[in-house]
Design a protein around this motif. Structure first.
Motif, PDB file in Angstrom:
ATOM      1  N   ASP A   1       0.834  -1.199   0.000  1.00  0.00           N
ATOM      2  CA  ASP A   1       0.000   0.000   0.000  1.00  0.00           C
ATOM      3  C   ASP A   1       0.871   1.253   0.000  1.00  0.00           C
ATOM      4  N   PHE A   2       1.876   1.279   0.856  1.00  0.00           N
ATOM      5  CA  PHE A   2       2.718   2.473   0.952  1.00  0.00           C
ATOM      6  C   PHE A   2       3.514   2.687  -0.324  1.00  0.00           C
ATOM      7  N   GLN A   3       4.016   1.605  -0.905  1.00  0.00           N
ATOM      8  CA  GLN A   3       4.763   1.728  -2.160  1.00  0.00           C
ATOM      9  C   GLN A   3       3.885   2.289  -3.271  1.00  0.00           C
ATOM     10  N   MET A   4       2.656   1.802  -3.393  1.00  0.00           N
ATOM     11  CA  MET A   4       1.747   2.323  -4.399  1.00  0.00           C
ATOM     12  C   MET A   4       1.433   3.789  -4.137  1.00  0.00           C
ATOM     13  N   TRP A   5       1.232   4.138  -2.890  1.00  0.00           N
ATOM     14  CA  TRP A   5       0.905   5.517  -2.514  1.00  0.00           C
ATOM     15  C   TRP A   5       2.018   6.470  -2.940  1.00  0.00           C
ATOM     16  N   VAL A   6       3.254   6.097  -2.668  1.00  0.00           N
ATOM     17  CA  VAL A   6       4.398   6.922  -3.087  1.00  0.00           C
ATOM     18  C   VAL A   6       4.472   6.989  -4.612  1.00  0.00           C
ATOM     19  N   CYS A   7       4.269   5.866  -5.266  1.00  0.00           N
ATOM     20  CA  CYS A   7       4.344   5.833  -6.731  1.00  0.00           C
ATOM     21  C   CYS A   7       3.261   6.710  -7.367  1.00  0.00           C
ATOM     22  N   LEU A   8       2.088   6.768  -6.759  1.00  0.00           N
ATOM     23  CA  LEU A   8       1.021   7.626  -7.281  1.00  0.00           C
ATOM     24  C   LEU A   8       1.459   9.092  -7.279  1.00  0.00           C
ATOM     25  N   HIS A   9       2.119   9.503  -6.219  1.00  0.00           N
ATOM     26  CA  HIS A   9       2.590  10.893  -6.118  1.00  0.00           C
ATOM     27  C   HIS A   9       3.620  11.195  -7.202  1.00  0.00           C
ATOM     28  N   GLU A  10       4.617  10.343  -7.328  1.00  0.00           N
ATOM     29  CA  GLU A  10       5.694  10.607  -8.286  1.00  0.00           C
ATOM     30  C   GLU A  10       5.210  10.437  -9.723  1.00  0.00           C
ATOM     31  N   ALA A  11       4.294   9.501  -9.963  1.00  0.00           N
ATOM     32  CA  ALA A  11       3.741   9.352 -11.313  1.00  0.00           C
ATOM     33  C   ALA A  11       2.947  10.591 -11.715  1.00  0.00           C
ATOM     34  N   THR A  12       2.300  11.234 -10.750  1.00  0.00           N
ATOM     35  CA  THR A  12       1.602  12.486 -11.047  1.00  0.00           C
ATOM     36  C   THR A  12       2.592  13.547 -11.488  1.00  0.00           C
ATOM     37  N   HIS A  13       3.724  13.642 -10.802  1.00  0.00           N
ATOM     38  CA  HIS A  13       4.754  14.605 -11.219  1.00  0.00           C
ATOM     39  C   HIS A  13       5.250  14.306 -12.630  1.00  0.00           C
ATOM     40  N   ARG A  14       5.437  13.017 -12.926  1.00  0.00           N
ATOM     41  CA  ARG A  14       5.907  12.686 -14.272  1.00  0.00           C
ATOM     42  C   ARG A  14       4.896  13.135 -15.321  1.00  0.00           C
ATOM     43  N   LEU A  15       3.619  12.917 -15.064  1.00  0.00           N
ATOM     44  CA  LEU A  15       2.590  13.336 -16.023  1.00  0.00           C
ATOM     45  C   LEU A  15       2.527  14.852 -16.153  1.00  0.00           C
ATOM     46  N   GLN A  16       2.710  15.555 -15.048  1.00  0.00           N
ATOM     47  CA  GLN A  16       2.688  17.012 -15.119  1.00  0.00           C
ATOM     48  C   GLN A  16       3.697  17.518 -16.155  1.00  0.00           C
ATOM     49  N   PHE A  17       4.871  16.924 -16.179  1.00  0.00           N
ATOM     50  CA  PHE A  17       5.919  17.411 -17.079  1.00  0.00           C
ATOM     51  C   PHE A  17       5.871  16.774 -18.460  1.00  0.00           C
ATOM     52  N   THR A  18       5.376  15.550 -18.558  1.00  0.00           N
ATOM     53  CA  THR A  18       5.358  14.894 -19.867  1.00  0.00           C
ATOM     54  C   THR A  18       4.084  15.177 -20.642  1.00  0.00           C
ATOM     55  N   ALA A  19       2.961  15.400 -19.941  1.00  0.00           N
ATOM     56  CA  ALA A  19       1.693  15.656 -20.627  1.00  0.00           C
ATOM     57  C   ALA A  19       1.443  17.145 -20.865  1.00  0.00           C
ATOM     58  N   VAL A  20       2.254  18.000 -20.256  1.00  0.00           N
ATOM     59  CA  VAL A  20       2.134  19.454 -20.443  1.00  0.00           C
ATOM     60  C   VAL A  20       3.393  19.913 -21.172  1.00  0.00           C
ATOM     61  N   PRO A  21       3.352  20.049 -22.480  1.00  0.00           N
ATOM     62  CA  PRO A  21       4.579  20.186 -23.273  1.00  0.00           C
ATOM     63  C   PRO A  21       5.409  21.437 -22.987  1.00  0.00           C
ATOM     64  N   TRP A  22       4.800  22.512 -22.496  1.00  0.00           N
ATOM     65  CA  TRP A  22       5.542  23.749 -22.275  1.00  0.00           C
ATOM     66  C   TRP A  22       6.135  23.857 -20.869  1.00  0.00           C
ATOM     67  N   LEU A  23       5.800  22.927 -19.963  1.00  0.00           N
ATOM     68  CA  LEU A  23       6.117  23.119 -18.554  1.00  0.00           C
ATOM     69  C   LEU A  23       7.624  23.053 -18.280  1.00  0.00           C
ATOM     70  N   ARG A  24       8.329  22.125 -18.911  1.00  0.00           N
ATOM     71  CA  ARG A  24       9.765  22.000 -18.649  1.00  0.00           C
ATOM     72  C   ARG A  24      10.510  23.279 -19.022  1.00  0.00           C
ATOM     73  N   ASP A  25      10.258  23.796 -20.219  1.00  0.00           N
ATOM     74  CA  ASP A  25      10.954  25.012 -20.651  1.00  0.00           C
ATOM     75  C   ASP A  25      10.572  26.205 -19.781  1.00  0.00           C
ATOM     76  N   HIS A  26       9.305  26.283 -19.407  1.00  0.00           N
ATOM     77  CA  HIS A  26       8.865  27.383 -18.540  1.00  0.00           C
ATOM     78  C   HIS A  26       9.587  27.327 -17.203  1.00  0.00           C
ATOM     79  N   PHE A  27       9.663  26.139 -16.616  1.00  0.00           N
ATOM     80  CA  PHE A  27      10.335  25.978 -15.332  1.00  0.00           C
ATOM     81  C   PHE A  27      11.812  26.355 -15.449  1.00  0.00           C
ATOM     82  N   ALA A  28      12.487  25.864 -16.483  1.00  0.00           N
ATOM     83  CA  ALA A  28      13.904  26.168 -16.668  1.00  0.00           C
ATOM     84  C   ALA A  28      14.123  27.662 -16.872  1.00  0.00           C
TER      85      ALA A  28
END
Length: 368
Positions: free
Chosen positions: A176-203
């Motif tokens: 349960d705890f491993q899945m819970w942590v993975c859900l958080h980090e997978a959300t971060h991955r989607l934020q940057f991979t599914a939003v094409p302008w976010l990486r350049d904006h952040f940099a």
């Protein structure tokens, strides 16, 4: 092997990441890497079979978790599902150095040091950066690095010994705890991979802030009495934790850039916290118990630990989770997930720091 540590850098079950970094910039990243790896420690001693089970479980769950996040958020359905990279503490420290170096090089590509004084300053900065990473390396559970990886396109990192250590301290089910942590980090991955302008904006935002930092360092000593007064006033005015030192060192122009970065960080962390709990009941039966115990743990720490957290801004980051999650919950309740996803339309639709605290203002501005 009946028991012992599997978290050493030579453990075949845990990936290690060599840092391929430029040595000519303002920070000697090779020094940062060697310092962090030397100081970070190995993590908890666990039976070998438990460690191997945790590593394989985290690899499998990292991809599965992103599928659940996509279903809830509606983001990234056309992207490939990839496993995360499971690391030990030295492996994470090495990877973090590489990611930071890539970000600085991307944000400030023309900045290079020259001469003996600059070289010495670069090495000193490397030692300091390495010490900070060593401190964080004992606490970070996972991370999405938008700028790391062989192709520079980002990677999801999971720090196995820290996840196992916290799970045991909280006395919650491992899967349960491993899945819970993975859900958080997978959300971060989607934020940057599914939003094409976010990486350049952040940099770009990071580069703008870093490019003006020299004047801050030069003027810091002259402004020391002012900083002490500001720290005292901020503490007494709200009765809460003092701000991170970096906030007090900013000029007004720098503070505006920092406010945008803090607002973005608060949004990203709060959104991930909201998602991991919203998905949780379906795939993490003990999510409520995990959240309650984890929240208490986030506030903990001895005097020295808390002092370091304030100086490094870690306590400010803890507040980001709660403030960002409250913003996300409010917007989702009022406008639904599709309405919330308007934040990803462009940099102009990101909430300001004030709007994070008053989500109704963001709803009025973006949705009318």
């Amino acid at each position: 092997m009946p028991s012992g540590s599997v978290w050493g850098v030579d453990a075949k079950s845990v990936a290690t990441v060599p840092a391929r970094v430029d040595r000519t910039g303002p920070i000697a990243w090779d020094v940062a890497r060697s310092t962090a790896v030397r100081l970070v420690g190995r993590g908890p001693q666990v039976p070998m079979e438990d460690a191997l089970r945790a590593v394989s479980g985290l690899r499998e769950l990292s991809g599965e978790a992103e599928g659940h996040v996509r279903e809830l958020t509606g983001l990234g359905h056309d992207l490939p599902l990839r496993e995360g990279l499971v690391l030990d503490r030295p492996g994470w420290a090495s990877s973090a150095v590489e990611g930071m170096a890539a970000l600085v090089d991307r944000a400030m590509p023309a900045r290079r040091n020259a001469g003996l004084i600059a070289a010495l300053a670069s090495k000193a900065a490397g030692v300091q950066a390495g010490a900070v990473l060593a401190y964080l390396g004992g606490r970070v559970l996972g991370q999405y690095d938008p700028f790391g990886g062989d192709d520079g396109q980002g990677r999801l990192l999971l720090i196995a010994p820290n996840i196992v250590g916290v799970q045991r301290a909280l006395r919650v089910p491992p899967a349960d705890f491993q899945m819970w942590v993975c859900l958080h980090e997978a959300t971060h991955r989607l934020q940057f991979t599914a939003v094409p302008w976010l990486r350049d904006h952040f940099a770009t935002e990071v580069g703008t802030l870093l490019g003006s930092m020299d004047e801050t360092v030069v003027g810091a000593l002259d402004r020391l009495p002012e900083l002490v007064r500001a720290l005292r006033n901020r503490r007494s005015s709200d009765g809460g934790e003092p701000p991170a030192l970096v906030e007090l060192l900013q000029s007004p122009a720098q503070r505006a850039h920092l406010d945008r970065l803090l607002a973005l960080g608060t949004l990203l962390e709060g959104h991930a916290d909201h998602v991991m709990d919203a998905v949780g009941p379906r795939v993490v039966p003990s999510v409520r118990r995990i959240r309650a115990r984890f929240t208490v743990r986030r506030r903990g720490g001895g005097l020295l630990d808390r002092a370091l957290r304030v100086l490094l801004g870690v306590d400010a980051k803890v507040r980001q989770y709660a403030e960002g999650a409250a913003f996300t919950r409010h917007v989702v309740r009022r406008a639904g997930m599709d309405g919330f996803n308007a934040v990803w339309t462009s940099p102009e639709t990101l909430p300001t720091r004030a709007e994070i605290s008053e989500p109704a203002a963001w709803l009025r501005r973006v949705h009318g």
